[in-house]
Design a protein around this motif. Structure first.
Motif, mmCIF file in Angstrom:
data_model
loop_
_atom_site.group_PDB
_atom_site.id
_atom_site.type_symbol
_atom_site.label_atom_id
_atom_site.label_comp_id
_atom_site.label_asym_id
_atom_site.label_seq_id
_atom_site.Cartn_x
_atom_site.Cartn_y
_atom_site.Cartn_z
ATOM 1 N N GLY A 152 2.670 14.766 -4.497
ATOM 2 C CA GLY A 152 2.776 13.442 -5.091
ATOM 3 C C GLY A 152 3.223 13.454 -6.532
ATOM 4 N N LYS A 153 3.795 14.565 -6.983
ATOM 5 C CA LYS A 153 4.274 14.661 -8.366
ATOM 6 C C LYS A 153 5.573 13.881 -8.562
ATOM 7 C CE LYS A 153 0.992 17.386 -9.789
ATOM 8 N NZ LYS A 153 -0.030 16.886 -10.743
ATOM 9 N N ILE A 154 6.289 13.653 -7.474
ATOM 10 C CA ILE A 154 7.511 12.868 -7.505
ATOM 11 C C ILE A 154 7.444 11.861 -6.356
ATOM 12 C CG2 ILE A 154 8.945 14.627 -8.599
ATOM 13 C CD1 ILE A 154 9.935 15.459 -5.863
ATOM 14 N N ALA A 155 8.221 10.787 -6.480
ATOM 15 C CA ALA A 155 8.217 9.781 -5.417
ATOM 16 C C ALA A 155 9.135 10.186 -4.272
ATOM 17 C CB ALA A 155 8.647 8.420 -5.983
ATOM 18 N N ASP B 148 0.473 9.418 -10.898
ATOM 19 C CA ASP B 148 1.862 9.769 -11.182
ATOM 20 C C ASP B 148 2.812 8.820 -10.452
ATOM 21 O OD1 ASP B 148 1.304 11.940 -12.863
ATOM 22 O OD2 ASP B 148 1.097 13.317 -11.167
ATOM 23 N N ARG B 149 2.519 8.591 -9.181
ATOM 24 C CA ARG B 149 3.356 7.680 -8.408
ATOM 25 C C ARG B 149 3.257 6.249 -8.933
ATOM 26 N NH1 ARG B 149 3.022 9.286 -1.973
ATOM 27 N NH2 ARG B 149 4.343 11.157 -2.110
ATOM 28 N N LEU B 150 2.040 5.848 -9.298
ATOM 29 C CA LEU B 150 1.853 4.499 -9.821
ATOM 30 C C LEU B 150 2.659 4.284 -11.099
ATOM 31 C CD1 LEU B 150 0.180 2.335 -8.444
ATOM 32 C CD2 LEU B 150 -1.689 2.839 -10.000
ATOM 33 N N ASN B 151 2.799 5.339 -11.889
ATOM 34 C CA ASN B 151 3.603 5.247 -13.108
ATOM 35 C C ASN B 151 5.077 5.055 -12.801
ATOM 36 O OD1 ASN B 151 1.584 5.365 -15.070
ATOM 37 N ND2 ASN B 151 1.492 7.603 -14.995
ATOM 38 N N TYR B 152 5.563 5.619 -11.694
ATOM 39 C CA TYR B 152 6.949 5.381 -11.304
ATOM 40 C C TYR B 152 7.154 3.913 -10.942
ATOM 41 C CZ TYR B 152 7.942 10.381 -11.289
ATOM 42 O OH TYR B 152 8.134 11.681 -11.672
ATOM 43 N N ILE C 8 0.856 -1.190 0.000
ATOM 44 C CA ILE C 8 0.000 0.000 0.000
ATOM 45 C C ILE C 8 0.890 1.236 0.000
ATOM 46 C CG2 ILE C 8 -1.747 1.311 1.258
ATOM 47 C CD1 ILE C 8 -2.713 -1.311 2.482
ATOM 48 N N GLY C 9 0.764 2.044 -1.051
ATOM 49 C CA GLY C 9 1.558 3.265 -1.167
ATOM 50 C C GLY C 9 2.708 3.081 -2.134
ATOM 51 N N ALA C 10 2.779 3.937 -3.156
ATOM 52 C CA ALA C 10 3.824 3.833 -4.179
ATOM 53 C C ALA C 10 4.732 5.057 -4.164
ATOM 54 C CB ALA C 10 3.200 3.645 -5.565
ATOM 55 N N THR D 62 8.353 -4.670 -13.120
ATOM 56 C CA THR D 62 8.277 -5.902 -12.337
ATOM 57 C C THR D 62 7.145 -6.818 -12.793
ATOM 58 O OG1 THR D 62 6.859 -4.804 -10.718
ATOM 59 C CG2 THR D 62 9.245 -4.801 -10.292
ATOM 60 N N GLY D 63 6.197 -6.253 -13.555
ATOM 61 C CA GLY D 63 5.031 -7.041 -13.944
ATOM 62 C C GLY D 63 3.983 -7.144 -12.858
ATOM 63 N N TYR D 64 4.143 -6.399 -11.773
ATOM 64 C CA TYR D 64 3.172 -6.450 -10.676
ATOM 65 C C TYR D 64 1.871 -5.765 -11.079
ATOM 66 C CZ TYR D 64 7.027 -7.757 -7.496
ATOM 67 O OH TYR D 64 8.065 -8.388 -6.863
ATOM 68 N N ASP D 65 0.772 -6.156 -10.410
ATOM 69 C CA ASP D 65 -0.520 -5.503 -10.616
ATOM 70 C C ASP D 65 -0.502 -4.141 -9.921
ATOM 71 O OD1 ASP D 65 -1.603 -7.612 -12.054
ATOM 72 O OD2 ASP D 65 -2.397 -8.600 -10.263
ATOM 73 N N LEU D 66 -0.797 -3.104 -10.676
ATOM 74 C CA LEU D 66 -0.796 -1.744 -10.133
ATOM 75 C C LEU D 66 -2.225 -1.223 -10.156
ATOM 76 C CD1 LEU D 66 2.362 -0.379 -12.015
ATOM 77 C CD2 LEU D 66 2.243 -1.670 -9.881
ATOM 78 N N LEU D 67 -2.789 -0.999 -8.969
ATOM 79 C CA LEU D 67 -4.202 -0.654 -8.852
ATOM 80 C C LEU D 67 -4.386 0.584 -7.983
ATOM 81 C CD1 LEU D 67 -5.650 -4.215 -8.030
ATOM 82 C CD2 LEU D 67 -5.420 -3.171 -10.280
#
Length: 345
Positions: A336-339, A202-206, A173-175, A212-217
């Motif tokens: 949240g524009k950058i990680a 934006d964070r999810l895109n990072y 939880i949290g990217a 990794t092929g992980y599910d990003l939701l």
């Protein structure tokens, strides 16, 4: 020298000019700071949500640099060495310290952290005790070395969470940067059945950049999956957000025998609702992670192994700023524009 200091009395962050600190004790080391990160804890401090020194203090507890001078008793490093800093230490006198748990120390521990209670790395130079220094091998860059402290906390969390069998269903939880470092560590360890939940696209895109092929939701998509499938659950949930409603949701998504790892730091006033009956019924384990006792060496080992495949700043969403751009760096990080934001000194 240039520094960014925070006054808890005035609740004010300032860019100031200070004299370069001089060595006054035999165990001190003067570091020319190379890279210094902004941590989520720093944001909590600036918002007045996390305790720090009552006096004006130079923030920054995640930093790397080069040794420029040493006290007479310093034997572990010398001028020119490339180093990272372990900002946490105990008093070395209390029962906690003598029991090998210095992070529980009421005198030291989180109560004496460099960059929170003592002057830290948001500065051209930093004066630190020799026992807070970790030499970096040639294979680790100073940029990567600035991630030593957060990765040392992950290393401690990994030790507490293990074993996590390969094939386990894991939710992160949290990217932000911590979530992405957990994603990197899990992928390195062979885990492939991993989902990452993050509301900020934006964070999810990072996270997607890490390939990794992980599910990003998003959290909304996560809820839909649960509504459509009552058996939708995870074996391990790692919260990197410190956001109480998200922690509650993660707890509800655990299956039988599941583990919840509370890694993100919630505000001191934050609370979550927990059903003791559900804990009993599922035999849920809740694991909390407090900084990095004796895990800095492991952290450097992780950095060497992760390498540029995972710890590339661009992939991780880390943006580099000059120190005098601190307001812009904090603003982009909060939005949240950058990680992550890192100062290059």
């Amino acid at each position: 020298m240039n520094s960014v200091q925070y006054s808890s009395k005035l609740k004010e962050l300032k860019y100031v000019k200070l004299p370069i600190p001089t060595i006054t004790e035999g165990n001190q080391v003067l570091i020319k700071v190379a890279y210094s990160g902004i941590c989520g804890t720093d944001l909590h401090i600036i918002e007045g949500e996390f305790p720090c020194s009552e006096n004006a203090v130079t923030l920054g507890h995640e930093f790397s640099g080069i040794v420029v001078d040493c006290g007479k008793d310093v034997k572990n490093v010398r001028k020119g060495d490339r180093v990272a800093i372990d900002p946490n230490e105990g008093c070395r006198c209390c029962d906690h310290c003598h029991s090998g748990t210095p992070h529980y120390c009421d005198i030291g521990g989180i109560n004496s952290t460099i960059g929170i209670h003592r002057h830290g790395g948001w500065s051209t130079y930093a004066l630190v005790p020799m026992h807070s220094i970790q030499k970096l091998p040639d294979s680790v860059s100073l940029e990567q070395g600035a991630l030593t402290e957060p990765l040392s906390c992950l290393s401690h969390g990994w030790d507490l969470l293990s074993p996590v069998p390969v094939g386990s269903k894991i939710l992160v939880i949290g990217a932000g940067i911590i979530g992405n470092l957990w994603v990197s560590l899990l992928h390195l360890q062979g885990h492939r059945n991993v989902t990452v939940s993050e509301p900020n696209l934006d964070r999810l895109n990072y996270t997607r950049n890490l390939d990794t092929g992980y599910d990003l939701l998003t959290p909304s998509q996560l809820k839909i999956n649960k509504q459509n499938n009552p058996n939708y659950h995870f074996d391990v949930v790692i919260d990197c957000s410190g956001f109480c409603p998200a922690i509650e949701e993660g707890l509800n998504l655990l299956g039988k025998g599941g583990k919840l790892c509370c890694f993100g730091v919630a505000p001191p006033h934050g609370t979550i609702n927990v059903s003791p009956y559900q804990l009993y019924l599922k035999e849920i384990s809740i694991i909390a992670v407090n900084v990095n006792p004796y895990s800095t060496v492991k952290s450097v080992g992780f950095i060497e192994t992760l390498g540029d495949r995972y710890l590339n700043y661009k992939k991780l969403g880390v943006e580099v700023f000059s120190l005098n751009d601190y307001q812009k760096a904090i603003q982009l990080l909060k939005a949240g524009k950058i990680a992550k934001a890192v100062f290059k000194l």
